[in-house]
Structure formats: structure tokens, C-alpha cells
Enzyme design. Structure first.
Site, PDB file in Angstrom:
ATOM      1  CG  ASP A  80     -39.093  26.394  11.588  1.00 53.94           C
ATOM      2  OD1 ASP A  80     -38.355  25.817  12.415  1.00 53.94           O
ATOM      3  OD2 ASP A  80     -39.598  25.823  10.602  1.00 53.94           O
ATOM      4  CG  ASN A 107     -39.499  23.845  26.490  1.00 56.29           C
ATOM      5  OD1 ASN A 107     -39.346  22.868  27.228  1.00 56.29           O
ATOM      6  ND2 ASN A 107     -40.631  24.071  25.832  1.00 56.29           N
ATOM      7  CE  LYS A 141     -24.143  32.837  14.841  1.00 58.48           C
ATOM      8  NZ  LYS A 141     -24.038  32.292  13.475  1.00 58.48           N
ATOM      9  CE1 TYR A 174     -36.851  14.226  22.270  1.00 58.88           C
ATOM     10  CE2 TYR A 174     -36.178  12.461  23.751  1.00 58.88           C
ATOM     11  CZ  TYR A 174     -36.765  13.698  23.546  1.00 58.88           C
ATOM     12  OH  TYR A 174     -37.251  14.409  24.621  1.00 58.88           O
ATOM     13  CE  LYS A 178     -34.519  16.535  23.771  1.00 63.07           C
ATOM     14  NZ  LYS A 178     -34.898  17.949  23.925  1.00 63.07           N
ATOM     15  CB  VAL A 207     -43.237  15.394  31.870  1.00 65.83           C
ATOM     16  CG1 VAL A 207     -44.330  16.280  32.443  1.00 65.83           C
ATOM     17  CG2 VAL A 207     -41.930  15.563  32.652  1.00 65.83           C
TER      18      VAL A 207
HETATM   19  N1  LIG Z   1     -42.396  15.257  28.079  1.00 66.96           N
HETATM   20  C1  LIG Z   1     -41.347  14.544  28.404  1.00 66.96           C
HETATM   21  O1  LIG Z   1     -41.459  13.412  28.883  1.00 66.96           O
HETATM   22  C2  LIG Z   1     -39.964  15.124  28.230  1.00 66.96           C
HETATM   23  C3  LIG Z   1     -38.896  14.522  28.920  1.00 66.96           C
HETATM   24  C4  LIG Z   1     -37.623  15.023  28.757  1.00 66.96           C
HETATM   25  C5  LIG Z   1     -37.407  16.093  27.920  1.00 66.96           C
HETATM   26  N2  LIG Z   1     -38.450  16.672  27.253  1.00 66.96           N
HETATM   27  C6  LIG Z   1     -38.151  17.817  26.379  1.00 66.96           C
HETATM   28  O2  LIG Z   1     -38.883  18.926  26.872  1.00 66.96           O
HETATM   29  C7  LIG Z   1     -39.081  19.857  25.807  1.00 66.96           C
HETATM   30  C8  LIG Z   1     -40.541  20.301  25.809  1.00 66.96           C
HETATM   31  O3  LIG Z   1     -41.359  19.206  25.471  1.00 66.96           O
HETATM   32  P1  LIG Z   1     -42.824  18.932  26.078  1.00 66.96           P
HETATM   33  O4  LIG Z   1     -42.840  17.518  26.513  1.00 66.96           O
HETATM   34  O5  LIG Z   1     -43.170  20.003  27.016  1.00 66.96           O
HETATM   35  O6  LIG Z   1     -43.733  18.959  24.783  1.00 66.96           O
HETATM   36  P2  LIG Z   1     -44.541  20.106  24.015  1.00 66.96           P
HETATM   37  O7  LIG Z   1     -45.116  19.431  22.829  1.00 66.96           O
HETATM   38  O8  LIG Z   1     -45.451  20.815  24.944  1.00 66.96           O
HETATM   39  O9  LIG Z   1     -43.402  21.132  23.578  1.00 66.96           O
HETATM   40  C9  LIG Z   1     -42.628  21.053  22.397  1.00 66.96           C
HETATM   41  C10 LIG Z   1     -42.818  22.352  21.649  1.00 66.96           C
HETATM   42  O10 LIG Z   1     -41.774  22.491  20.661  1.00 66.96           O
HETATM   43  C11 LIG Z   1     -42.347  23.218  19.591  1.00 66.96           C
HETATM   44  N3  LIG Z   1     -41.566  23.071  18.354  1.00 66.96           N
HETATM   45  C12 LIG Z   1     -41.347  21.932  17.674  1.00 66.96           C
HETATM   46  N4  LIG Z   1     -40.648  22.210  16.557  1.00 66.96           N
HETATM   47  C13 LIG Z   1     -40.423  23.544  16.545  1.00 66.96           C
HETATM   48  C14 LIG Z   1     -39.752  24.425  15.646  1.00 66.96           C
HETATM   49  N5  LIG Z   1     -39.205  23.981  14.507  1.00 66.96           N
HETATM   50  N6  LIG Z   1     -39.698  25.737  15.946  1.00 66.96           N
HETATM   51  C15 LIG Z   1     -40.300  26.181  17.068  1.00 66.96           C
HETATM   52  N7  LIG Z   1     -40.952  25.407  17.952  1.00 66.96           N
HETATM   53  C16 LIG Z   1     -41.011  24.092  17.684  1.00 66.96           C
HETATM   54  C17 LIG Z   1     -43.751  22.621  19.445  1.00 66.96           C
HETATM   55  O11 LIG Z   1     -44.616  23.464  18.708  1.00 66.96           O
HETATM   56  C18 LIG Z   1     -44.159  22.450  20.912  1.00 66.96           C
HETATM   57  O12 LIG Z   1     -44.878  23.569  21.387  1.00 66.96           O
HETATM   58  C19 LIG Z   1     -38.637  19.149  24.529  1.00 66.96           C
HETATM   59  O13 LIG Z   1     -37.349  19.596  24.166  1.00 66.96           O
HETATM   60  C20 LIG Z   1     -38.601  17.688  24.950  1.00 66.96           C
HETATM   61  O14 LIG Z   1     -37.702  16.938  24.176  1.00 66.96           O
HETATM   62  C21 LIG Z   1     -39.726  16.203  27.411  1.00 66.96           C
END
Ligand SMILES: NC(=O)c1ccc[n+]([C@@H]2O[C@H](COP(=O)([O-])OP(=O)(O)OC[C@H]3O[C@@H](n4cnc5c(N)ncnc54)[C@H](O)[C@@H]3O)[C@@H](O)[C@H]2O)c1
Length: 278
Positions: A80, A107, A141, A174, A178, A207
Site C-alpha cells: 500500500d 503510476n 523519497k 483528484y 495532480k 484513456v
Molecule cells: N485513465 C485515464 O484517463 C488517466 C488519465 C490521466 C492520468 N491517469 C493516471 O494514470 C494512473 C494509472 O491509472 P489507470 O487509468 O491506468 O488506472 P488503473 O486502475 O489501471 O491503475 C490504477 C492502479 O493504482 C492502484 N492503486 C490504487 N491505490 C493504491 C494504493 N494505495 N497502493 C498501491 N496501489 C494503488 C490500483 O490498484 C490500480 O492498479 C493514475 O495515476 C491515474 O490518475 C489516468
């Protein structure tokens, strides 16, 4: 292909879910010959449910198997990111497994808990900020400590968002997280540059990942639009004529991690088909 990525040790957080940005980046780095640790939360709990996009341990193991089947090198680790000791343990695991750490990709993120500001509960705010900002701080860090000790530079990338630069309706926590992540990236770039460590953010537009699909359902509902109509309007706002795909972000990350990206730091790079331009 980037020859310079061969043999580099990389950690990608939140990489367990199929069709996610983390999966795409981990697979791209592995295809380039990097040794990759795929990390994810691995279990449900608190506000983290499968409907809300928790990457389970078995999903994570599946991603690792896919990379191995394609001839790459990968291992998994669950933890976590809200808990500093678990982030430190992830760094230690990468070093024990592959002998060092060269690339850290923040990520993982929480892309739900959306809604009007006036209705947002403080524990919802905390959940978003704790993962998206505090977790990235812990990652930077502990990765930087290891990279500084090794004395061979490194790459740190955080996945911010178009919401790191512009306002998005009903996403106060959110969007704040960011925006904060971009500020953190710039400060870290100042501090870590003298150690040869570059620190950058990538700002994707929409995405349709697991997280992205949840956002589409929420936002189309909030605007009173059918999903098809919502998607068509969103696509019409992208000069290059389509929403993002995970490989767009993976290509940008591979470039920044390679020697080709060695003079770029403190940037928040848009990968948005022209939707975001400042
Ligand atoms: N999908 C989009 O449109 C989009 C656009 C811009 C930015 N993002 C960013 O891209 C990143 C990846 O998102 P995604 O869209 O691929 O979705 P995703 O759901 O595939 O990935 C997010 C992951 O974060 C993990 N996570 C959440 N809380 C956690 C914690 N406490 N400890 C460890 N892992 C944790 C989840 O288990 C998940 O696997 C995110 O930071 C998201 O904000 C996504």
C-alpha cells in the site's frame, strides 16, 4: 527501441490491471530489456474495492506471466503506497532482486471519489490525496535515496494528468492531487538534478482503462449525457481526433527513461493529442 534501457532496473507502481497505463509502461520497459518490478495494492479494503479499480494480486501475477511469456524479465510485489514502510520495502525488494534501482514510475492513483465539492467528505479527500500525492512523495523519497547512494543517476516519472494543469468538473481532490504532483515533480527535479536523477511528470488525457471507464460512467451521468454522446464530445475536443491509449503514455515514459531523455527534467509533458497545451 532504446538500447540504453537494457538491464536497467525499473519499478512501476499500480501496474496490475489489464489495459492500465502501468501495464503498458511495464511491458514497454520489459520489451526494451529492462528488469521490471510490477507493483500493486493486491487486496481490497477501506475504499479500495474491485469496482473502484484495485489491482488484485492474481491480476498482477498475470501481468508478470505475460511479460515472461514475451521473453521479458519481471517480478511482482504488493503493498500500500499510503504506508511509507511499504514503499521502502518495495525499493528494498527491487534492489535485493535485481541489484539496484534505475527507474521509478509513480503510476498508481485513485481516480474515483468524484462529486461536488460541497458534498465531499474529508476521508474521501484524504484517500485521494494519500495515494496520488503522499504515495508519490514516498516513492520519490525512497527511490531517490537509493539512486543517490548508487551514484549512477536515475529516472523518476510520475503519472499526473490533464487534471494536473486544468480544472475538471467534480474532481476537486483528484485535480488538487495532480496539480500538487506537478509541483512536487518540479521541486524534486531541482534537488535531484545534481545527482544525475531526472524527475518528470506525464500528463495524459482520457484513456479508457479500468479507472477511465469508471470516470466515463460518472461524468456522462453527471452531465446527463448518454455514454456514446459523452465519448463523442470528448473525442471532438482532441485535435488529433481520438482519446488516448495506454501505449501513448508508455512511449513517452520509455523516451524519458532512455538516454535520449537525459537532458529533460522538471517537465510535465502533455500526452493528450493536443487537448492540453500549457
Ligand atoms: N485513465 C485515464 O484517463 C488517466 C488519465 C490521466 C492520468 N491517469 C493516471 O494514470 C494512473 C494509472 O491509472 P489507470 O487509468 O491506468 O488506472 P488503473 O486502475 O489501471 O491503475 C490504477 C492502479 O493504482 C492502484 N492503486 C490504487 N491505490 C493504491 C494504493 N494505495 N497502493 C498501491 N496501489 C494503488 C490500483 O490498484 C490500480 O492498479 C493514475 O495515476 C491515474 O490518475 C489516468
Amino acid at each position: 527501441m532504446y538500447e540504453s534501457l537494457k538491464g536497467k532496473v525499473a519499478v512501476v507502481t499500480g501496474a496490475g490491471r489489464a489495459k492500465g497505463l502501468g501495464e503498458a509502461m511495464a511491458k514497454r520497459l520489459a520489451a526494451e530489456g529492462a528488469l521490471v518490478v510490477l507493483h500493486d495494492l493486491g487486496k481490497a479494503g477501506d475504499r479500495f474495492t474491485p469496482e473502484h479499480g484495485v489491482g488484485t494480486a492474481s491480476e498482477l501475477e498475470q501481468r508478470v506471466e505475460e511479460i515472461r511469456a514475451a521473453g521479458g524479465t519481471a517480478v511482482s510485489f504488493t503493498g500500500d503506497l499510503r504506508v511509507e514502510a511499504e514503499v521502502a520495502a518495495l525499493v528494498a525488494f527491487a534492489v535485493e532482486t535485481f541489484g539496484g534501482l534505475d527507474i521509478w514510475i509513480n503510476n498508481a492513483g485513485v481516480g474515483y471519489l468524484f462529486g461536488p465539492l460541497v458534498d465531499m467528505e474529508s476521508d474521501e479527500w484524504d484517500t485521494v490525496l494519500d495515494v496520488n500525492l503522499r504515495g508519490c512523495f514516498y516513492g520519490m523519497k525512497h527511490a531517490a535515496r537509493q539512486m543517490i547512494a548508487q551514484g549512477r543517476g536515475g529516472r523518476i516519472i510520475s503519472i499526473a494528468s490533464l487534471a494536473g494543469k486544468s480544472a475538471v468538473l467534480y474532481t476537486s481532490a483528484y485535480t488538487a492531487s495532480k496539480h500538487g504532483l506537478i509541483g512536487l515533480t518540479r521541486t524534486a527535479a531541482l534537488e535531484l538534478g545534481p545527482h544525475g536523477i531526472t524527475v518528470n511528470a506525464i500528463c495524459p488525457n482520457h484513456v479508457t482503462t479500468g479507472l477511465g471507464a469508471w470516470q466515463n460512467d460518472f461524468s456522462s451521468g453527471a452531465k446527463g449525457q448518454a455514454l456514446d454522446e459523452y465519448m463523442a464530445r470528448m473525442t471532438a475536443g482532441v485535435p488529433l481526433g481520438r482519446v488516448g491509449v495506454p501505449q501513448d503514455t508508455a512511449r513517452a515514459a520509455a523516451f524519458l527513461c532512455s538516454d535520449e531523455g537525459s537532458y529533460i527534467t522538471g517537465e510535465a509533458m502533455n500526452v493528450s493529442g493536443g487537448e492540453e497545451y500549457h
